[in-house]
Scaffold this motif. Structure first.
Motif, PDB file in Angstrom:
ATOM      1  N   TYR A 148     -10.087  -1.001  11.605  1.00 21.72           N
ATOM      2  CA  TYR A 148     -11.161  -1.847  11.097  1.00 21.72           C
ATOM      3  C   TYR A 148     -11.009  -1.963   9.583  1.00 21.72           C
ATOM      4  CZ  TYR A 148     -13.220  -0.972  15.662  1.00 21.72           C
ATOM      5  OH  TYR A 148     -13.434  -0.886  17.016  1.00 21.72           O
ATOM      6  N   GLY A 149     -10.912  -3.173   9.101  1.00 21.89           N
ATOM      7  CA  GLY A 149     -10.755  -3.382   7.662  1.00 21.89           C
ATOM      8  C   GLY A 149     -10.258  -4.788   7.395  1.00 21.89           C
ATOM      9  N   SER A 150     -10.474  -5.256   6.169  1.00 24.91           N
ATOM     10  CA  SER A 150     -10.034  -6.593   5.788  1.00 24.91           C
ATOM     11  C   SER A 150      -9.638  -6.598   4.320  1.00 24.91           C
ATOM     12  CB  SER A 150     -11.153  -7.623   6.030  1.00 24.91           C
ATOM     13  OG  SER A 150     -12.321  -7.272   5.322  1.00 24.91           O
ATOM     14  N   MET A 151      -9.080  -7.716   3.885  1.00 26.08           N
ATOM     15  CA  MET A 151      -8.669  -7.930   2.494  1.00 26.08           C
ATOM     16  C   MET A 151      -7.633  -6.915   2.028  1.00 26.08           C
ATOM     17  SD  MET A 151     -12.317  -9.122   0.763  1.00 26.08           S
ATOM     18  CE  MET A 151     -13.282  -7.761   1.426  1.00 26.08           C
ATOM     19  N   GLY A 152      -6.823  -6.415   2.973  1.00 21.20           N
ATOM     20  CA  GLY A 152      -5.744  -5.495   2.633  1.00 21.20           C
ATOM     21  C   GLY A 152      -6.163  -4.049   2.491  1.00 21.20           C
ATOM     22  N   LYS A 153      -7.463  -3.775   2.651  1.00 18.85           N
ATOM     23  CA  LYS A 153      -7.940  -2.395   2.544  1.00 18.85           C
ATOM     24  C   LYS A 153      -7.597  -1.627   3.811  1.00 18.85           C
ATOM     25  CE  LYS A 153     -11.788  -3.754  -0.456  1.00 18.85           C
ATOM     26  NZ  LYS A 153     -13.257  -3.867  -0.578  1.00 18.85           N
ATOM     27  N   GLY A 154      -7.326  -0.343   3.656  1.00 14.61           N
ATOM     28  CA  GLY A 154      -7.002   0.483   4.805  1.00 14.61           C
ATOM     29  C   GLY A 154      -5.614   0.248   5.359  1.00 14.61           C
ATOM     30  N   VAL A 155      -4.712  -0.310   4.528  1.00 14.95           N
ATOM     31  CA  VAL A 155      -3.324  -0.531   4.925  1.00 14.95           C
ATOM     32  C   VAL A 155      -2.441   0.283   3.976  1.00 14.95           C
ATOM     33  CG1 VAL A 155      -1.481  -2.225   5.261  1.00 14.95           C
ATOM     34  CG2 VAL A 155      -3.854  -2.836   5.769  1.00 14.95           C
ATOM     35  N   TYR A 156      -1.604   1.147   4.543  1.00 18.46           N
ATOM     36  CA  TYR A 156      -0.861   2.113   3.741  1.00 18.46           C
ATOM     37  C   TYR A 156       0.631   2.018   4.012  1.00 18.46           C
ATOM     38  CZ  TYR A 156      -5.594   4.075   3.963  1.00 18.46           C
ATOM     39  OH  TYR A 156      -6.954   4.235   3.940  1.00 18.46           O
ATOM     40  N   LEU A 157       1.422   2.140   2.945  1.00 16.41           N
ATOM     41  CA  LEU A 157       2.871   2.235   3.067  1.00 16.41           C
ATOM     42  C   LEU A 157       3.244   3.715   3.095  1.00 16.41           C
ATOM     43  CD1 LEU A 157       5.485   0.473   3.064  1.00 16.41           C
ATOM     44  CD2 LEU A 157       5.648   0.968   0.611  1.00 16.41           C
ATOM     45  N   LEU A 208       1.980 -10.344  -6.679  1.00 21.61           N
ATOM     46  CA  LEU A 208       2.464 -10.514  -8.058  1.00 21.61           C
ATOM     47  C   LEU A 208       2.763  -9.188  -8.741  1.00 21.61           C
ATOM     48  CD1 LEU A 208       0.029 -13.340  -9.285  1.00 21.61           C
ATOM     49  CD2 LEU A 208       2.339 -13.568  -8.327  1.00 21.61           C
ATOM     50  N   ASN A 209       2.546  -8.091  -8.010  1.00 22.60           N
ATOM     51  CA  ASN A 209       2.718  -6.773  -8.636  1.00 22.60           C
ATOM     52  C   ASN A 209       3.663  -5.859  -7.872  1.00 22.60           C
ATOM     53  OD1 ASN A 209       1.212  -6.155  -6.401  1.00 22.60           O
ATOM     54  ND2 ASN A 209      -0.662  -5.627  -7.514  1.00 22.60           N
ATOM     55  N   GLY A 210       4.454  -6.439  -6.966  1.00 24.23           N
ATOM     56  CA  GLY A 210       5.420  -5.641  -6.217  1.00 24.23           C
ATOM     57  C   GLY A 210       4.873  -4.979  -4.978  1.00 24.23           C
ATOM     58  N   ASP A 211       3.583  -5.150  -4.697  1.00 24.95           N
ATOM     59  CA  ASP A 211       2.957  -4.563  -3.512  1.00 24.95           C
ATOM     60  C   ASP A 211       3.534  -5.214  -2.253  1.00 24.95           C
ATOM     61  OD1 ASP A 211       1.114  -3.664  -1.497  1.00 24.95           O
ATOM     62  OD2 ASP A 211      -0.417  -3.397  -3.033  1.00 24.95           O
ATOM     63  N   PHE A 212       3.704  -4.419  -1.185  1.00 21.07           N
ATOM     64  CA  PHE A 212       4.185  -5.007   0.067  1.00 21.07           C
ATOM     65  C   PHE A 212       3.128  -5.876   0.716  1.00 21.07           C
ATOM     66  CE2 PHE A 212       1.791  -1.455   1.620  1.00 21.07           C
ATOM     67  CZ  PHE A 212       1.484  -1.689   2.955  1.00 21.07           C
ATOM     68  N   ARG A 213       1.856  -5.695   0.329  1.00 20.94           N
ATOM     69  CA  ARG A 213       0.755  -6.533   0.822  1.00 20.94           C
ATOM     70  C   ARG A 213       0.598  -7.748  -0.084  1.00 20.94           C
ATOM     71  NH1 ARG A 213      -3.491  -1.767   0.301  1.00 20.94           N
ATOM     72  NH2 ARG A 213      -2.303  -1.739  -1.652  1.00 20.94           N
ATOM     73  N   SER A 214       0.200  -8.867   0.518  1.00 17.60           N
ATOM     74  CA  SER A 214       0.126 -10.119  -0.251  1.00 17.60           C
ATOM     75  C   SER A 214      -1.294 -10.647  -0.407  1.00 17.60           C
ATOM     76  CB  SER A 214       0.980 -11.188   0.437  1.00 17.60           C
ATOM     77  OG  SER A 214       0.531 -11.396   1.760  1.00 17.60           O
ATOM     78  N   ASN A 215      -2.283  -9.863   0.014  1.00 14.05           N
ATOM     79  CA  ASN A 215      -3.667 -10.350   0.018  1.00 14.05           C
ATOM     80  C   ASN A 215      -4.113 -10.815  -1.363  1.00 14.05           C
ATOM     81  OD1 ASN A 215      -3.243  -7.975   1.972  1.00 14.05           O
ATOM     82  ND2 ASN A 215      -4.995  -9.051   2.855  1.00 14.05           N
ATOM     83  N   ILE A 216      -4.785 -11.960  -1.406  1.00 18.60           N
ATOM     84  CA  ILE A 216      -5.312 -12.468  -2.670  1.00 18.60           C
ATOM     85  C   ILE A 216      -6.340 -11.506  -3.256  1.00 18.60           C
ATOM     86  CG2 ILE A 216      -6.681 -14.345  -3.695  1.00 18.60           C
ATOM     87  CD1 ILE A 216      -5.202 -16.274  -1.884  1.00 18.60           C
ATOM     88  N   ALA A 217      -7.091 -10.811  -2.371  1.00 19.25           N
ATOM     89  CA  ALA A 217      -8.077  -9.829  -2.830  1.00 19.25           C
ATOM     90  C   ALA A 217      -7.433  -8.660  -3.565  1.00 19.25           C
ATOM     91  CB  ALA A 217      -8.885  -9.306  -1.647  1.00 19.25           C
ATOM     92  N   LEU A 218      -6.118  -8.469  -3.360  1.00 13.38           N
ATOM     93  CA  LEU A 218      -5.386  -7.396  -4.038  1.00 13.38           C
ATOM     94  C   LEU A 218      -4.556  -7.921  -5.202  1.00 13.38           C
ATOM     95  CD1 LEU A 218      -4.155  -5.375  -0.917  1.00 13.38           C
ATOM     96  CD2 LEU A 218      -6.110  -4.867  -2.396  1.00 13.38           C
TER      97      LEU A 218
END
Length: 295
Positions: A148-157, A208-218
């Motif tokens: 449960y989560g949205s906007m890239g939260k709760g997703v871990y590499l 834009l910061n090298g994160d594997f996630r692309s969410n605009i919220a991040l």
């Protein structure tokens, strides 16, 4: 035909700015169509069960509900009164739990990352055997997602077995899943809007910061993009299987350029994609709802 009237339902406690924006956009577009809309939160106790087991609801003045919350209990109660809800409670439920999304779409020839659910745990202890088995089935880096989560939260590499153990110790009592990392789509994905089973518009989201996630919220950036037909076909198929009136489907790009399912959002926000593409998503959604309730 008399003017239709709708109800937009939002959360009782927190209404994010992105939801407030969507409410305003939808109200404006409904107004252009001659549809009056009220907005209420779940604190109003819109439906409940009486002592005799019957469901009570104060909805006789409304022709439909646009449900911009994820309160499954309320939405199921409302649906049992017979009112049309966009999206349906079942569709919201399947999208809200990421693992249930993958299960619902499995065996339908939809390419997705290899995925393992975290075992139900209410003991207060971790299980080293599970950690060992997960580490054997995935290459590092891999991904862990809270269900449960949205906007890239709760997703871990996760880059190592030690990090895997740390994440499991942190989340072992939470619904979670472990997943193969699609390296070919590091830092970018495609957000695709589907309404009434038909693809409408898309944007490519890039970190834009090298994160594997692309969410605009991040901190990601969106750009308008023309989608290949195989991506469009997958998005429409996913929407149909899940029974969605409206959704944002996030697709990754496989190593051969093929679409790979990432996630499905039943209440996808529109501010970013309308701004990036200039496409009137709210108008399409309002017109679709009008067409459904007039049938």
């Amino acid at each position: 035909m008399p003017n239709k009237r709708g109800l937009i339902i939002v959360n009782a406690y927190t209404v994010f700015p992105s939801v407030t924006h969507m409410v305003k956009r939808m109200k404006d577009e409904f107004s252009f169509l001659g549809i009056n809309v009220d907005v209420k939160g779940n604190e109003n106790i819109l439906s409940y069960i009486e002592g005799d087991g019957s469901i009570k609801a104060n909805l006789s003045e409304y022709d439909f509900v646009l449900f911009l919350d994820k309160d499954i209990h309320v939405s199921h109660l409302l649906e049992k009164t017979g009112i049309r809800i966009f999206n349906s409670p079942k569709a919201i439920e399947l999208c809200d739990d990421k693992m249930m999304t993958y299960i619902a779409l499995s065996n339908h020839h939809i390419k997705m990352p290899k995925t393992i659910p975290g075992p139900l745990n209410y003991s207060g202890k971790d299980n080293p055997v599970f950690i060992e088995n997960v580490s054997k089935r995935f290459d590092f880096p891999m991904v862990c997602k809270e269900c449960y989560g949205s906007m890239g939260k709760g997703v871990y590499l996760i880059n190592s077995k030690e990090e895997l153990l740390a994440i499991e110790k942190k989340l072992y009592t939470e619904p979670r899943l472990y997943q193969e990392l699609i390296k070919s789509s590091w830092g970018f994905d495609y957000r695709m809007i589907v309404i009434g089973g038909k693809f409408r518009v898309a944007m490519k989201r890039c970190s834009l910061n090298g994160d594997f996630r692309s969410n605009i919220a991040l901190g990601g950036e969106g750009n308008k993009v023309e989608m290949k037909q195989d991506f469009i076909d997958m998005a429409e198929k996913v929407s149909s299987i899940l029974g969605l009136d409206y959704c944002g489907i996030d697709l990754l790009e496989g190593e051969n350029g093929e679409p790979v399912l990432c996630e499905v959002n039943s209440n996808a926000f529109i501010q970013g994609i309308e701004s990036v593409t200039g496409y009137n998503v709210a108008k399409d959604y309002a017109e679709y709802i009008k067409s459904v309730i007039e049938k």
